[in-house]
Design an enzyme around this catalytic site. Structure first.
Site, mmCIF file in Angstrom:
data_model
loop_
_atom_site.group_PDB
_atom_site.id
_atom_site.type_symbol
_atom_site.label_atom_id
_atom_site.label_comp_id
_atom_site.label_asym_id
_atom_site.label_seq_id
_atom_site.Cartn_x
_atom_site.Cartn_y
_atom_site.Cartn_z
ATOM 1 N N ASP A 188 0.864 -1.183 0.000
ATOM 2 C CA ASP A 188 0.000 0.000 0.000
ATOM 3 C C ASP A 188 0.900 1.233 0.000
ATOM 4 O OD1 ASP A 188 -3.268 0.168 0.936
ATOM 5 O OD2 ASP A 188 -2.089 2.024 0.868
ATOM 6 N N LEU A 237 -17.139 -11.396 -1.196
ATOM 7 C CA LEU A 237 -17.210 -11.410 0.264
ATOM 8 C C LEU A 237 -18.048 -10.259 0.813
ATOM 9 C CD1 LEU A 237 -14.970 -9.069 1.194
ATOM 10 C CD2 LEU A 237 -13.403 -10.917 0.655
ATOM 11 N N LEU A 269 -33.943 -11.758 2.200
ATOM 12 C CA LEU A 269 -35.349 -11.349 2.193
ATOM 13 C C LEU A 269 -35.715 -10.706 3.522
ATOM 14 C CD1 LEU A 269 -37.192 -14.273 0.327
ATOM 15 C CD2 LEU A 269 -36.713 -11.973 -0.518
ATOM 16 N N LYS A 270 -34.722 -10.074 4.160
ATOM 17 C CA LYS A 270 -35.044 -9.383 5.424
ATOM 18 C C LYS A 270 -35.433 -7.948 5.107
ATOM 19 C CE LYS A 270 -32.035 -11.655 8.735
ATOM 20 N NZ LYS A 270 -30.840 -11.913 7.917
ATOM 21 N N CYS A 330 -20.932 -1.753 -1.808
ATOM 22 C CA CYS A 330 -21.087 -2.502 -3.070
ATOM 23 C C CYS A 330 -22.451 -2.341 -3.741
ATOM 24 C CB CYS A 330 -20.844 -3.984 -2.827
ATOM 25 S SG CYS A 330 -19.117 -4.366 -2.588
HETATM 26 C C1 UDX Z 1 -22.421 -7.298 -0.646
HETATM 27 C C2 UDX Z 1 -22.537 -8.703 -1.250
HETATM 28 O O1 UDX Z 1 -23.350 -9.528 -0.399
HETATM 29 C C3 UDX Z 1 -21.168 -9.310 -1.454
HETATM 30 O O2 UDX Z 1 -21.297 -10.575 -2.084
HETATM 31 C C4 UDX Z 1 -20.336 -8.369 -2.311
HETATM 32 O O3 UDX Z 1 -19.025 -8.859 -2.495
HETATM 33 C C5 UDX Z 1 -20.273 -6.980 -1.691
HETATM 34 O O4 UDX Z 1 -21.607 -6.501 -1.485
HETATM 35 P P1 UDX Z 1 -21.945 -6.240 1.766
HETATM 36 O O5 UDX Z 1 -21.976 -4.907 1.099
HETATM 37 O O6 UDX Z 1 -20.878 -6.534 2.746
HETATM 38 O O7 UDX Z 1 -21.860 -7.409 0.648
HETATM 39 O O8 UDX Z 1 -23.351 -6.390 2.508
HETATM 40 P P2 UDX Z 1 -24.591 -7.398 2.487
HETATM 41 O O9 UDX Z 1 -24.550 -8.254 3.685
HETATM 42 O O10 UDX Z 1 -24.759 -8.063 1.191
HETATM 43 O O11 UDX Z 1 -25.780 -6.339 2.696
HETATM 44 C C6 UDX Z 1 -25.967 -5.272 1.770
HETATM 45 C C7 UDX Z 1 -27.082 -4.371 2.229
HETATM 46 O O12 UDX Z 1 -28.355 -5.021 2.107
HETATM 47 C C8 UDX Z 1 -26.986 -3.933 3.699
HETATM 48 O O13 UDX Z 1 -27.393 -2.590 3.802
HETATM 49 C C9 UDX Z 1 -27.956 -4.862 4.403
HETATM 50 O O14 UDX Z 1 -28.449 -4.348 5.596
HETATM 51 C C10 UDX Z 1 -29.045 -5.003 3.347
HETATM 52 N N1 UDX Z 1 -29.804 -6.246 3.469
HETATM 53 C C11 UDX Z 1 -29.231 -7.439 3.195
HETATM 54 C C12 UDX Z 1 -31.163 -6.189 3.836
HETATM 55 O O15 UDX Z 1 -31.704 -5.104 4.090
HETATM 56 N N2 UDX Z 1 -31.874 -7.362 3.885
HETATM 57 C C13 UDX Z 1 -31.315 -8.573 3.610
HETATM 58 O O16 UDX Z 1 -32.038 -9.582 3.671
HETATM 59 C C14 UDX Z 1 -29.947 -8.617 3.260
#
Ligand code: UDX
Length: 439
Positions: free
Chosen positions: A35, A153, A250-251, A260
């Site tokens: 880095d 991830l 599905l939450k 992301c």
């Molecule tokens: C996501 C992808 O899951 C991962 O595969 C990718 O590499 C990067 O983007 P991340 O951003 O860490 O990962 O979060 P994730 O757990 O997927 O949740 C994303 C958003 O959706 C959060 O704001 C979370 O609260 C929301 N979410 C997720 C819901 O509101 N309901 C759900 O059922 C799942």
């Protein structure tokens, strides 16, 4: 895992780079993480991680002690002996969804001359489909292959996801380059999807777009449940048990956010538009998410006994949770902050608590939380509040002493944007309860 003779360099030590480097060392490779941030590298050498990520500190410590993980600020020296070099640098986004590839280009250009013949450069940064060629051009080396190996991830479970992937996607033009990358993951019991670079880049966007679509879908159904008197928990149980749908992602909640989903869903729309396709479904998914933030703001305003256009001056909101989800300290595109910013814009005072902001705030937190009153406990955040709002699904909020919350509040309403609490228990404590799509 037994050591292998694979030598890897990882350029960029953000969430993806650091996890990739540490976990590849765990899988047997000898890894150098590079880095340009001298301070960050110094701290990593001492075992201090710049991010909160379950299990990562232990792997960094163990692999450093085993001599398989090194940290450096010198890209030339680090990549010169590497068989495989991962580019894990940021790809910030403009307002129109297009990606700024200058970091990727600069990183590729700086390592190009130092690579050994036959080395493979892997792009893990999420880049628009076709950017494969941008990396090749910047490297300016005909004897080096470029491979796309997208990362799936999730923050908070990054180490677990890296070491237990559903699949590893490798997009390469040459079989030898694909094999060199596959060798790094060989000890994993997983499916390998070997494809071309453009397909690999598309898989990353399509996966995140689809998952965002699931959450927007369930949030829309939750909104409908509120209108028709149905209960979203039962509806989700009913549809999720159909294996074609599946119960994950599905939450219902305050809307999706993070580093992301917002970026990748906007990029999907922008890339499609660049190629003459109007991805209207994905535009709808994004619109529904924006509406979800607004719906939560309206819920909170009506919980305060007010109307949409009323000023909220003098009203105090006790906010529980600031990060975009539990298990991370990441505030990027956090729905909590989008909602709270809007309430503050309407004149409300916000007292916020999050388990990751209890100590001295780091520079990013100080910057993003300027103007917020950050409190040290959930009870402190609730003290004197007219309404308490649960915004992030931190497990500790399930254990709240609701009686005490009710005692210290000025008002008597709790809005649960994550459906985390038992409505009966909240009401038994003497508080009004409102969730998302709950009867
Ligand atoms: C996501 C992808 O899951 C991962 O595969 C990718 O590499 C990067 O983007 P991340 O951003 O860490 O990962 O979060 P994730 O757990 O997927 O949740 C994303 C958003 O959706 C959060 O704001 C979370 O609260 C929301 N979410 C997720 C819901 O509101 N309901 C759900 O059922 C799942």
């Amino acid at each position: 895992m037994r050591p292998t003779d694979n030598t890897v360099a990882v350029v960029g030590t953000g969430y993806v780079g650091l996890t990739t480097g540490a976990c590849l060392a765990q899988l047997g490779s000898t890894v150098t993480c590079v880095d340009i941030d001298v301070d960050k590298i110094e701290r990593l050498r001492l075992g201090h991680l710049p991010i909160v990520e379950a299990g990562l500190a232990e792997i960094v410590r163990d692999m450093s002690a085993a001599g398989r993980l090194h940290f450096s600020t010198d890209p030339t020296e680090s990549v010169s002996g590497a068989d495989v070099v991962f580019l894990c640098v940021p790809t910030p986004q403009d307002d129109d969804g297009s990606a700024d590839l200058s970091y990727v280009e600069a990183a590729a250009a700086s390592i190009g001359p130092a690579l050994k013949t036959g080395a493979v450069v892997v792009n893990k940064s999420t880049v628009p489909v076709g950017s494969f060629h941008v990396v090749s051009d910047a490297l300016d080396r005909t004897d080096v292959d470029v491979v796309s190996n997208p990362e799936f991830l999730r923050e908070g479970t990054a180490v677990h996801d890296f070491l237990n992937p559903d699949r590893v996607v490798i997009g390469a033009e040459s079989d030898a380059a694909a094999a060199a990358v596959r060798a790094l993951y060989e000890s994993l019991d997983t499916e390998f999807i070997l494809t071309d670079p453009a397909s690999a880049e598309t898989i990353k966007y399509a996966a995140n777009g689809f998952l965002a679509m699931k959450v927007s879908f369930v949030n829309s159904v939750a909104a409908m449940c509120e209108q028709v008197g149905a209960d979203i928990s039962s509806v989700v149980a009913g549809i999720g048990s159909d294996h074609r749908i599946g119960s994950e992602f599905l939450k219902p909640g305050p809307g999706w956010g993070g580093s992301c989903f917002p970026k990748d869903s906007r990029a999907l729309v922008a890339i499609a538009a660049d190629h003459g396709y109007d991805f209207s479904l994905m535009r709808g998914v994004i619109d529904i998410n924006e509406q979800q933030y607004e719906r939560m703001v309206h819920k909170i305003i009506s919980a305060l006994g007010l109307f949409e256009h009323d000023r909220l001056s003098g009203r105090v909101v006790g906010a529980l949770g600031l990060t975009f989800k539990a298990g991370t300290d990441d505030l990027r595109e956090s729905p909590s902050l989008r909602i709270l910013d809007e309430l503050r814009r309407h004149g409300a005072a916000v007292q916020a608590y999050d388990p990751t902001t209890t100590g001295e705030l780091n520079a990013v937190q100080r910057d993003r939380l300027a103007g917020y009153e950050v409190r040290g406990t959930a009870i402190d955040a609730a003290t004197g509040a007219d309404a308490v709002v649960v915004l992030t699904e931190w497990p500790e909020f399930e254990e709240l002493d609701l009686g005490k919350i009710a005692d210290v509040m000025r008002g008597d309403t709790l809005v649960d944007c994550r459906n985390l609490l038992d409505p009966g228990e909240v009401r038994a404590a003497g508080l009004d309860y409102d969730g998302v799509g709950r009867r």
